[in-house]
Design an enzyme around this catalytic site. Structure first.
Site, PDB file in Angstrom:
ATOM      1  N   LEU A 134       0.806  -1.218   0.000  1.00 40.73           N
ATOM      2  CA  LEU A 134       0.000   0.000   0.000  1.00 40.73           C
ATOM      3  C   LEU A 134       0.842   1.272   0.000  1.00 40.73           C
ATOM      4  CD1 LEU A 134      -2.795  -1.048   2.537  1.00 40.73           C
ATOM      5  CD2 LEU A 134      -2.746  -1.333   0.052  1.00 40.73           C
TER       6      LEU A 134
ATOM      7  N   HIS B 275      -3.468   4.208  -2.574  1.00 46.06           N
ATOM      8  CA  HIS B 275      -4.450   3.304  -1.952  1.00 46.06           C
ATOM      9  C   HIS B 275      -5.096   3.990  -0.740  1.00 46.06           C
ATOM     10  CE1 HIS B 275      -1.464   0.208  -3.551  1.00 46.06           C
ATOM     11  NE2 HIS B 275      -2.587  -0.140  -4.152  1.00 46.06           N
TER      12      HIS B 275
ATOM     13  N   GLU C 158      -8.610   6.351 -10.456  1.00 44.65           N
ATOM     14  CA  GLU C 158      -8.521   6.731 -11.873  1.00 44.65           C
ATOM     15  C   GLU C 158      -7.143   6.415 -12.444  1.00 44.65           C
ATOM     16  OE1 GLU C 158      -9.783  10.840 -11.953  1.00 44.65           O
ATOM     17  OE2 GLU C 158     -11.875  10.238 -12.227  1.00 44.65           O
TER      18      GLU C 158
ATOM     19  N   SER D 179       2.480   0.562  -6.618  1.00 43.93           N
ATOM     20  CA  SER D 179       3.256  -0.421  -5.847  1.00 43.93           C
ATOM     21  C   SER D 179       4.521  -0.803  -6.611  1.00 43.93           C
ATOM     22  CB  SER D 179       2.418  -1.676  -5.601  1.00 43.93           C
ATOM     23  OG  SER D 179       1.214  -1.326  -4.957  1.00 43.93           O
TER      24      SER D 179
END
Ligand code: AMP
Length: 281
Positions: A33, A37, A150, A188
């Protein structure tokens, strides 16, 4: 902080007497994360009584075995980051066998062409894997609202279409792209970039911003050529595609039309890592 590994256990908690009338916010992730996120998670916590964050690296959406094997994981760090947002968040971290009831394969979907362009063209089978897991997760969690970034704009449109086609009673909420200070979209996979590449990572967003400013006066072909030249002259980033497309249908632009909203999309490689980004025009 509750970490749940089984669907049945999750449902026992979510549909218990105590939580029966609660609104549920759901944020599906593959873990590792970052602030992107967490922006979705904060929104979900704000909007709902209960928030579920799933952490599951979905094998069926990877068209590249090495990308799957090298995908970063750190559940302990993820738990600590989520705890800082709210200790009431429920983390759902199932195994692949649990999630797929032992049959780890994708279903086939037809999203009216949304799945055929851009990521669909360059990552065969990717969206069948994404739609399969998102449907399974949505049916397991039954959220009031599910939050998607998005950053993965094509994925977002496909999930909206999935919910519409399957008549699933869940609201899909779109969240804006979080970026590093130089403009590189948080991902990530950025962890796998060298320090020097990460520092130069603003190049992709800079190119998108210039493309946006050119869109007022130049046609799509000349902008596409300009982007290709910019990348050809750059030693770090290798362009896979640049595409201006209709925001709703994702159909590639032919001639600019007044009543249509457009978005520009880029996929590029750096240090062997695939990066994507997009901008509203
Ligand atoms: P992932 O873990 O990459 O599957 O992403 C989980 C969710 O977070 C997806 O809805 C992504 O679109 C979203 N997301 C990933 N990166 C960002 C970002 N930089 N900004 C906003 N949302 C993001």
């Amino acid at each position: 902080m509750q970490v749940i590994h089984y669907k049945k256990e999750l449902q026992n908690v979510l549909f218990s007497k105590e939580n029966k009338n609660h609104t549920i916010g759901f944020v599906p992730t593959m873990g590792a994360l970052h602030k992107g996120h967490l922006s979705l998670v904060k929104r979900a916590v704000n909007d709902n009584d209960l928030t579920i964050v799933s952490i599951f690296i979905n094998p069926t959406q990877f068209d590249n075995k090495e990308d799957l094997e090298k995908y970063p994981t750190d559940l302990e760090k993820d738990i600590a980051l989520l705890k800082k947002v709210s200790s009431k968040i429920i983390i759902f971290a199932p195994s692949a066998t649990e999630m797929y009831d032992g049959n780890i394969t994708s279903k086939e979907f037809d999203f009216n062409g949304l799945e055929k362009v851009m990521e669909g063209e360059f990552r065969p089978g990717h969206f069948n894997g994404v739609a399969t897991i998102v449907e399974l997760l949505l049916l397991a969690v039954k959220p009031t609202k599910a939050y998607f970034g998005e950053k993965d704009f094509q994925q977002l449109q496909i999930i909206k279409k999935l919910v519409e086609l399957k008549k699933l009673p869940f609201q899909i909420i779109a969240c804006p792209i979080e970026r590093e200070s130089n403009g590189l979209a948080k991902s990530s996979r950025n962890q796998r970039l060298s320090k020097s590449t990460r520092e130069k990572g603003g190049f992709i967003f800079e190119t998108l911003k210039t493309a946006k400013s050119k869109f007022g006066t130049e046609n799509a072909n000349s902008i596409t050529e300009w982007v290709a030249e910019k990348f050809a002259a750059n030693e770090v980033f290798e362009l896979e595609y640049f595409q201006i497309a209709d925001t709703e249908t994702l159909t590639p632009i032919l001639k600019k039309q007044k009543n249509i909203k457009y978005r520009a999309f880029i996929a590029a490689y750096a240090d062997g890592i695939r990066l994507i980004d997009n901008i509203a025009l």
